[in-house]
Design a protein around this motif. Structure first.
Motif, PDB file in Angstrom:
ATOM      1  N   GLN A   9      54.172   5.807  65.289  1.00 47.58           N
ATOM      2  CA  GLN A   9      54.435   6.842  64.293  1.00 47.58           C
ATOM      3  C   GLN A   9      54.359   6.286  62.879  1.00 47.58           C
ATOM      4  OE1 GLN A   9      54.934  10.109  64.924  1.00 47.58           O
ATOM      5  NE2 GLN A   9      54.647   9.772  67.110  1.00 47.58           N
ATOM      6  N   SER A  10      53.355   5.471  62.629  1.00 44.85           N
ATOM      7  CA  SER A  10      53.146   4.925  61.295  1.00 44.85           C
ATOM      8  C   SER A  10      52.847   6.056  60.321  1.00 44.85           C
ATOM      9  CB  SER A  10      51.989   3.920  61.333  1.00 44.85           C
ATOM     10  OG  SER A  10      51.659   3.525  60.024  1.00 44.85           O
ATOM     11  N   LEU A  11      53.280   5.905  59.063  1.00 44.35           N
ATOM     12  CA  LEU A  11      53.050   6.929  58.057  1.00 44.35           C
ATOM     13  C   LEU A  11      51.580   7.012  57.659  1.00 44.35           C
ATOM     14  CD1 LEU A  11      56.129   6.359  55.712  1.00 44.35           C
ATOM     15  CD2 LEU A  11      55.815   8.138  57.437  1.00 44.35           C
ATOM     16  N   LEU A  12      50.836   5.923  57.789  1.00 43.97           N
ATOM     17  CA  LEU A  12      49.437   5.923  57.389  1.00 43.97           C
ATOM     18  C   LEU A  12      48.553   6.208  58.600  1.00 43.97           C
ATOM     19  CD1 LEU A  12      49.249   2.816  55.014  1.00 43.97           C
ATOM     20  CD2 LEU A  12      49.298   5.240  54.395  1.00 43.97           C
ATOM     21  N   PRO A  13      47.797   7.312  58.561  1.00 40.46           N
ATOM     22  CA  PRO A  13      46.914   7.613  59.680  1.00 40.46           C
ATOM     23  C   PRO A  13      45.712   6.669  59.703  1.00 40.46           C
ATOM     24  CG  PRO A  13      46.557   9.194  57.924  1.00 40.46           C
ATOM     25  CD  PRO A  13      47.721   8.339  57.508  1.00 40.46           C
ATOM     26  N   ILE A  14      45.229   6.420  60.897  1.00 47.57           N
ATOM     27  CA  ILE A  14      44.030   5.602  61.031  1.00 47.57           C
ATOM     28  C   ILE A  14      42.822   6.365  60.491  1.00 47.57           C
ATOM     29  CG2 ILE A  14      42.503   4.464  62.707  1.00 47.57           C
ATOM     30  CD1 ILE A  14      44.928   4.110  64.500  1.00 47.57           C
ATOM     31  N   GLN A  15      42.795   7.646  60.767  1.00 47.63           N
ATOM     32  CA  GLN A  15      41.699   8.494  60.298  1.00 47.63           C
ATOM     33  C   GLN A  15      42.172   9.940  60.234  1.00 47.63           C
ATOM     34  OE1 GLN A  15      37.589   7.925  61.833  1.00 47.63           O
ATOM     35  NE2 GLN A  15      37.700  10.105  62.426  1.00 47.63           N
ATOM     36  N   THR A  16      41.652  10.690  59.256  1.00 41.34           N
ATOM     37  CA  THR A  16      42.007  12.100  59.104  1.00 41.34           C
ATOM     38  C   THR A  16      40.731  12.935  59.043  1.00 41.34           C
ATOM     39  OG1 THR A  16      44.049  11.607  57.898  1.00 41.34           O
ATOM     40  CG2 THR A  16      43.141  13.832  57.662  1.00 41.34           C
ATOM     41  N   SER A  17      40.704  13.968  59.839  1.00 42.46           N
ATOM     42  CA  SER A  17      39.583  14.907  59.831  1.00 42.46           C
ATOM     43  C   SER A  17      40.055  16.238  59.269  1.00 42.46           C
ATOM     44  CB  SER A  17      39.017  15.098  61.240  1.00 42.46           C
ATOM     45  OG  SER A  17      38.516  13.883  61.749  1.00 42.46           O
ATOM     46  N   HIS A  18      39.169  16.929  58.520  1.00 46.22           N
ATOM     47  CA  HIS A  18      39.496  18.226  57.934  1.00 46.22           C
ATOM     48  C   HIS A  18      38.542  19.281  58.470  1.00 46.22           C
ATOM     49  CE1 HIS A  18      42.305  16.621  54.863  1.00 46.22           C
ATOM     50  NE2 HIS A  18      41.508  15.557  54.906  1.00 46.22           N
ATOM     51  N   ILE A  19      39.082  20.375  58.890  1.00 47.81           N
ATOM     52  CA  ILE A  19      38.277  21.477  59.423  1.00 47.81           C
ATOM     53  C   ILE A  19      38.712  22.766  58.735  1.00 47.81           C
ATOM     54  CG2 ILE A  19      37.757  22.904  61.438  1.00 47.81           C
ATOM     55  CD1 ILE A  19      38.839  19.282  61.839  1.00 47.81           C
ATOM     56  N   LYS A  20      37.741  23.522  58.273  1.00 48.89           N
ATOM     57  CA  LYS A  20      38.015  24.832  57.679  1.00 48.89           C
ATOM     58  C   LYS A  20      37.520  25.897  58.655  1.00 48.89           C
ATOM     59  CE  LYS A  20      37.383  27.646  53.517  1.00 48.89           C
ATOM     60  NZ  LYS A  20      38.848  27.760  53.302  1.00 48.89           N
ATOM     61  N   LEU A  21      38.438  26.645  59.175  1.00 43.73           N
ATOM     62  CA  LEU A  21      38.116  27.666  60.178  1.00 43.73           C
ATOM     63  C   LEU A  21      38.172  29.059  59.554  1.00 43.73           C
ATOM     64  CD1 LEU A  21      37.636  28.570  63.143  1.00 43.73           C
ATOM     65  CD2 LEU A  21      40.135  28.596  63.408  1.00 43.73           C
ATOM     66  N   VAL A  22      37.142  29.845  59.846  1.00 45.74           N
ATOM     67  CA  VAL A  22      37.094  31.245  59.407  1.00 45.74           C
ATOM     68  C   VAL A  22      36.926  32.113  60.641  1.00 45.74           C
ATOM     69  CG1 VAL A  22      35.854  32.974  58.065  1.00 45.74           C
ATOM     70  CG2 VAL A  22      36.097  30.650  57.175  1.00 45.74           C
ATOM     71  N   VAL A  23      37.872  33.000  60.847  1.00 51.51           N
ATOM     72  CA  VAL A  23      37.800  33.963  61.949  1.00 51.51           C
ATOM     73  C   VAL A  23      37.551  35.329  61.331  1.00 51.51           C
ATOM     74  CG1 VAL A  23      38.967  34.943  63.953  1.00 51.51           C
ATOM     75  CG2 VAL A  23      39.403  32.563  63.300  1.00 51.51           C
ATOM     76  N   PHE A  24      36.437  35.945  61.696  1.00 51.77           N
ATOM     77  CA  PHE A  24      36.046  37.197  61.059  1.00 51.77           C
ATOM     78  C   PHE A  24      35.918  38.313  62.083  1.00 51.77           C
ATOM     79  CE2 PHE A  24      32.201  34.935  62.215  1.00 51.77           C
ATOM     80  CZ  PHE A  24      31.418  35.914  62.809  1.00 51.77           C
ATOM     81  N   LYS A  25      36.012  39.524  61.561  1.00 50.36           N
ATOM     82  CA  LYS A  25      35.794  40.711  62.379  1.00 50.36           C
ATOM     83  C   LYS A  25      34.348  41.156  62.228  1.00 50.36           C
ATOM     84  CE  LYS A  25      40.490  42.580  62.209  1.00 50.36           C
ATOM     85  NZ  LYS A  25      41.324  43.752  61.823  1.00 50.36           N
ATOM     86  N   THR A  26      33.689  41.410  63.336  1.00 53.82           N
ATOM     87  CA  THR A  26      32.315  41.894  63.287  1.00 53.82           C
ATOM     88  C   THR A  26      32.314  43.395  63.483  1.00 53.82           C
ATOM     89  OG1 THR A  26      31.438  39.829  64.176  1.00 53.82           O
ATOM     90  CG2 THR A  26      30.032  41.763  64.340  1.00 53.82           C
ATOM     91  N   LEU A  27      31.716  44.114  62.540  1.00 45.98           N
ATOM     92  CA  LEU A  27      31.637  45.566  62.608  1.00 45.98           C
ATOM     93  C   LEU A  27      30.345  45.975  63.283  1.00 45.98           C
ATOM     94  CD1 LEU A  27      32.857  46.342  59.002  1.00 45.98           C
ATOM     95  CD2 LEU A  27      34.213  46.163  61.075  1.00 45.98           C
ATOM     96  N   ARG A  28      30.409  46.990  64.093  1.00 45.73           N
ATOM     97  CA  ARG A  28      29.238  47.493  64.798  1.00 45.73           C
ATOM     98  C   ARG A  28      29.117  48.985  64.577  1.00 45.73           C
ATOM     99  NH1 ARG A  28      31.165  43.380  68.126  1.00 45.73           N
ATOM    100  NH2 ARG A  28      29.574  41.863  68.742  1.00 45.73           N
ATOM    101  N   ASP A  29      27.866  49.455  64.542  1.00 46.29           N
ATOM    102  CA  ASP A  29      27.654  50.886  64.388  1.00 46.29           C
ATOM    103  C   ASP A  29      27.734  51.559  65.762  1.00 46.29           C
ATOM    104  OD1 ASP A  29      25.322  50.209  65.659  1.00 46.29           O
ATOM    105  OD2 ASP A  29      24.065  50.385  63.882  1.00 46.29           O
ATOM    106  N   ARG A  30      27.421  52.862  65.828  1.00 43.61           N
ATOM    107  CA  ARG A  30      27.573  53.611  67.065  1.00 43.61           C
ATOM    108  C   ARG A  30      26.638  53.125  68.172  1.00 43.61           C
ATOM    109  NH1 ARG A  30      28.127  59.838  64.747  1.00 43.61           N
ATOM    110  NH2 ARG A  30      30.059  59.474  63.564  1.00 43.61           N
ATOM    111  N   SER A  31      25.520  52.544  67.777  1.00 46.15           N
ATOM    112  CA  SER A  31      24.575  52.052  68.780  1.00 46.15           C
ATOM    113  C   SER A  31      24.959  50.688  69.324  1.00 46.15           C
ATOM    114  CB  SER A  31      23.169  51.979  68.170  1.00 46.15           C
ATOM    115  OG  SER A  31      23.143  51.033  67.105  1.00 46.15           O
TER     116      SER A  31
END
Length: 338
Positions: free
Chosen positions: A131-153
């Motif tokens: 549980q060292s305070l300094l991480p060996i490596q850090t990865s960053h991920i930006k996640l986007v969850v979106f709604k997809t709209l659909r027409d009647r067809s």
């Protein structure tokens, strides 16, 4: 000395915070976008390291000053993958890892039944089991969850629906135009552009969020007649959609003449009244002269139309065949005017 100590402490903190980047341990952010309800795989790995006896910790970066949310942690076979083990309630029962891939350094996780609320920044820290305070490596991920709209067809129309563009009316500077985008996810960037694609300066847009979907209202004033477009852009999912309209801008805004009185209006009014009185007087005089003229003509015609008839005892040429003595002499003794 006290001031110097503060400066040295601040310098040490800056160096420690920058250490992962300086050592190449902090990676550039990974952009990831998925449709709501689908599965999202957040990548993280430590190449050439068997992670079965290591520790990696996933957290979601809080928004609006909130702290990080505990999402998932693997610690040499021990898991924190439920609310009972300290995981944030938002991810309870929806996060898992790839056990068979740990020996290859793969610390990626999988989120099921994604929600719009899952959108945000995530970090993956590789730590020593101590549980060292300094991480060996850090990865960053930006996640986007979106709604997809659909027409009647059933065909996909995109995360942001087609904007609506409306002309609100003329202003002192031009014509006020309004762009509206409703129910977009992720949050779109809305702009008004002219026919050449140049962005028209606008007021700060009004943004309303409802369950991860965004309504955006943008107003701008255009000063030239032409075609204008309302453009909604969502860079996270490489989506852009627009609507276009033609706007007519008057060069001058009509003035209310009733509210503007010239400085010399009083003198003009007086002159107008004098002219009206003079005109009416002349017209009346002409009318009187016309009446007198017509009366004279009628009197003359009436006199010319009168005839003289003899008295009953004298008779007429038709009755007696001869003229009376008085008529023969050219004199008239008795006359009756008919």
């Amino acid at each position: 000395m006290f001031g110097l100590g503060v400066k040295l402490t601040a310098l040490c903190v800056c160096l420690l915070s920058a250490l992962p980047t300086l050592l190449g341990l902090e990676q550039d952010p990974v952009m990831l976008s998925v449709e709501e309800g689908s599965v999202a795989i957040l990548p993280c790995s430590l190449v050439g390291t068997n992670m079965e006896s290591k520790l990696f910790d996933w957290k979601k970066v809080g928004e609006k000053g909130e702290g990080k949310k505990d999402m998932f942690m693997y610690d040499a076979g021990s898991l924190r993958d439920s609310a009972r083990s300290g995981q944030d309630q938002q991810f309870d029962g929806r996060v898992s890892h790839f056990q068979d891939e740990l020996k290859h350094g793969n610390a990626s996780i999988l989120i099921t039944k994604t929600k719009v609320a899952d959108s945000g920044d995530y970090t993956c820290d590789f730590l020593e089991p101590s549980q060292s305070l300094l991480p060996i490596q850090t990865s960053h991920i930006k996640l986007v969850v979106f709604k997809t709209l659909r027409d009647r067809s059933g065909e996909t129309k995109g995360a942001a629906p087609e904007p609506s563009i409306k002309i609100l009316g003329p202003t002192a500077d031009g014509t006020l135009l309004q762009c509206v985008v409703r129910g977009a996810s992720p949050k779109p960037e809305v702009q008004c552009q002219d026919s050449e694609g140049k962005v028209i300066p606008a007021k700060e847009p009004q943004v309303t969020e409802r369950g991860g979907s965004f309504d955006v209202i943008l107003q701008t004033t255009v000063t030239k007649t032409g075609n204008y477009s309302c453009v909604a852009t969502q860079k996270e999912i490489n989506h852009q959609i627009f609507a276009e309209t033609f706007v007519t801008v008057n060069d001058k805004v009509p003035e209310d003449c009733s509210s503007k009185v010239p400085e010399d209006s009083s003198s003009k009014v007086h002159i107008g009244w004098l002219f009206a009185v003079f005109f009416l007087g002349a017209l009346s005089l002409a009318a009187i002269q016309l009446v007198l003229l017509l009366t004279k003509r009628i009197t003359i015609n009436f006199n010319k139309g009168c005839s003289w008839r003899n008295s009953p005892d004298e008779g007429t040429p038709d009755e007696k065949g001869t003229l009376s003595p008085s008529e023969q002499n050219g004199t008239k003794e008795t006359a009756v005017m008919v």
